[in-house]
Design an enzyme around this catalytic site. Structure first.
Site, short mmCIF file in Angstrom:
data_model
loop_
_atom_site.label_atom_id
_atom_site.label_comp_id
_atom_site.label_asym_id
_atom_site.label_seq_id
_atom_site.Cartn_x
_atom_site.Cartn_y
_atom_site.Cartn_z
N THR A 14 0.82 -1.22 0.00
CA THR A 14 0.00 0.00 0.00
C THR A 14 0.85 1.27 0.00
O THR A 14 0.50 2.26 -0.64
CB THR A 14 -0.92 -0.01 1.25
N SER A 57 1.49 -7.49 -1.02
CA SER A 57 2.32 -8.43 -0.25
C SER A 57 1.75 -9.84 -0.24
O SER A 57 2.46 -10.80 0.04
CB SER A 57 2.57 -7.93 1.17
N THR A 89 1.61 -4.40 4.29
CA THR A 89 1.50 -4.75 5.71
C THR A 89 0.83 -6.11 5.93
O THR A 89 0.98 -6.70 7.00
CB THR A 89 0.68 -3.69 6.47
N ASP A 90 0.10 -6.61 4.92
CA ASP A 90 -0.64 -7.86 5.13
C ASP A 90 0.27 -9.02 5.56
O ASP A 90 -0.16 -9.91 6.30
CB ASP A 90 -1.38 -8.29 3.85
N1 ASP Z 1 -2.91 -5.21 0.71
C1 ASP Z 1 -1.77 -4.43 1.06
C2 ASP Z 1 -0.52 -5.30 0.96
O1 ASP Z 1 -0.22 -6.00 1.89
C3 ASP Z 1 -1.95 -3.88 2.41
C4 ASP Z 1 -0.88 -2.96 2.87
O2 ASP Z 1 0.16 -2.79 2.30
O3 ASP Z 1 -1.11 -2.33 3.91
O4 ASP Z 1 0.14 -5.26 -0.05
#
Ligand code: ASP
Length: 327
Positions: A14, A57, A89-90
Site C-alpha cells: 500500500t 504483499s 502490511t498484510d
Molecule cells: N494489501 C496491502 C498489501 O499488503 C496492504 C498494505 O500494504 O497495507 O500489499
C-alpha cells in the site's frame, strides 16, 4: 558525524500504491519515489535504493524472501549500516520473521509499510519510512535481529502480528509488547530480546508445501487426513488453547506424524503451547507424545514458514526442536 548508510529495498504494498484507471490502488512507486517524499529523511541517513518487486504483499513468495535475504546478507557485509525493507502490511509479520531467520548480521534490518496509500489523507507511509530509517541507522537496534517499525513502534520479528485490517496502529506484539519506540527522532529500546536460532546454509530450490490447519469446534479431521494425498511435506496444526484438538483427531495426528513433520501451535492470539498440563486424549501431552513438535510461542503463520525453511535446509527432523524453542 557522518550519516548512517542505509539500503531502502522496496517490494511494493500500500505504501507504494496509487489510484489506477481500472479502480482501486495498485503498486506503482519505487523506493526512490518514496524516499523523495519523506521530509527529513536526508538528515537521518545516506540512502541507496533498490526496487526488485512491485507487488501486493499477498503475492510475495518464500523464494522472493530468500532472494531479499541474500541481497541483504551481501550488502550488510559491506559498508552499509542497516537496511529498510518496504512492503505490504498484510504479510509483514511473515516477511520479518523469514528475514530474521536468514540474515545473521548484527546490523539492523527493519521492515515497514503503510496502512494508508500515499494519496490518502493522513497517509502513514512517510512517517513509517522515516521511523524505520531512524531505527535501521541506530546503534541501539543492533543485535536485535529483524524488526518491524510502524506507528513509531519497534517490534521484534518473532513477536509482531497484524491485528487490525485498517488502523495505522494495526501492529501488536501481544506476547511482550513492542521492544521500543521512536521518539524525538531517536530509537529508544526498552526491552532487548535474544536472537532466534538462524537457518544457515544452502536451501533447496523447491519449496515444500506446508499446510496450516486451524482446528474448529467439532472438526472431524478430514482436512488433516487428506494432507499426505494432497502432496504436503509438513503440517502446522493451530489447536485450541494451549495446543488441543478434539479426541477424535488424536489418531489422525499419529497417522500424520508417521508421514511428515507435524508442528503443534495455538489458534489463540498469543501464549505458548503447553507441554505438561492437560492429560486427556487430544490434549498437548498426548499430541506431543504422539510425535508432534511444539511451536512454542510462535504463531501458526510463523511456525509454517520456519518448517518450510527447515525442510528446505534438509536438516534432520531431530534437530527441528531447537529452532522452535524460545531464544
Ligand atoms: N494489501 C496491502 C498489501 O499488503 C496492504 C498494505 O500494504 O497495507 O500489499
Amino acid at each position: 558525524m557522518s550519516l548512517p548508510r542505509l539500503l531502502l529495498l522496496s517490494l511494493g504494498g500500500t505504501i507504494t500504491m496509487t489510484r489506477s484507471s481500472g479502480g482501486g490502488i495498485v503498486p506503482t512507486l519505487t523506493a526512490s519515489d518514496l524516499a523523495a517524499t519523506v521530509p527529513g529523511l536526508d538528515a537521518v541517513a545516506a540512502i541507496e535504493t533498490l526496487s526488485p518487486l512491485r507487488r501486493p504483499s499477498a503475492g510475495l513468495s518464500l523464494d522472493d524472501l530468500i532472494g531479499v535475504a541474500r541481497t541483504l546478507i551481501e550488502r550488510l557485509a559491506g559498508d552499509l549500516d542497516g537496511a529498510v525493507v518496504i512492503q505490504g502490511t498484510d504479510t509483514i509479520e511473515e516477511t520479518a520473521f523469514v528475514l530474521d531467520r536468514l540474515v545473521t548480521s548484527d546490523k539492523p534490518v527493519v521492515v515497514t509499510g503503510a496502512m494508508r496509500g500515499p494519496e490518502s489523507a493522513g497517509a502513514d507511509g512517510p512517517a513509517n519510512l522515516l521511523a524505520a530509517a531512524i531505527v535501521a541507522g541506530s546503534r541501539a537496534a543492533r543485535g536485535l535481529g529483524t524488526l518491524a517499525v510502524l506507528n513509531d513502534e519497534i517490534h521484534a520479528a518473532r513477536l509482531v502480528q497484524k491485528a487490525h485490517t485498517a488502523l495505522p496502529s494495526a501492529f501488536r506484539s501481544p506476547l511482550a509488547g513492542p521492544l521500543g519506540l521512536v521518539i524525538e527522532g531517536e530509537a529508544r529500546i526498552h526491552v532487548r530480546v535474544g536472537r532466534s536460532l538462524p537457518v544457515v546454509g544452502p536451501l533447496a530450490a523447491e519449496p515444500p508445501p506446508v499446510a496450516l490447519v486451524k482446528i474448529g469446534l467439532g472438526d472431524d479431521g478430514r482436512l488433516l487426513a487428506a494432507l499426505p494425498e494432497l502432496g504436503f511435506a509438513g503440517a502446522v496444526i493451530e489447536g485450541m488453547g494451549a495446543g488441543h484438538v478434539p479426541e477424535a483427531l488424536a489418531e489422525t495426528v499419529s497417522g500424520l506424524v508417521e508421514l511428515m513433520p507435524v508442528v503443534l501451535a495455538t489458534r489463540a492470539q498469543s501464549g505458548p503451547v503447553f507441554c505438561r498440563t492437560y492429560g486427556y486424549p487430544g490434549g498437548e501431552i498426548d499430541l506431543l507424545r504422539r510425535g508432534a513438535l511444539s511451536a512454542g510461542s510462535l504463531s501458526g503463520l510463523k511456525a509454517r514458514l520456519l518448517l518450510q525453511l527447515l525442510l528446505r535446509a534438509g536438516l534432520a527432523p531431530s534437530a527441528y526442536g531447537a529452532f522452535f524453542a524460545e531464544p
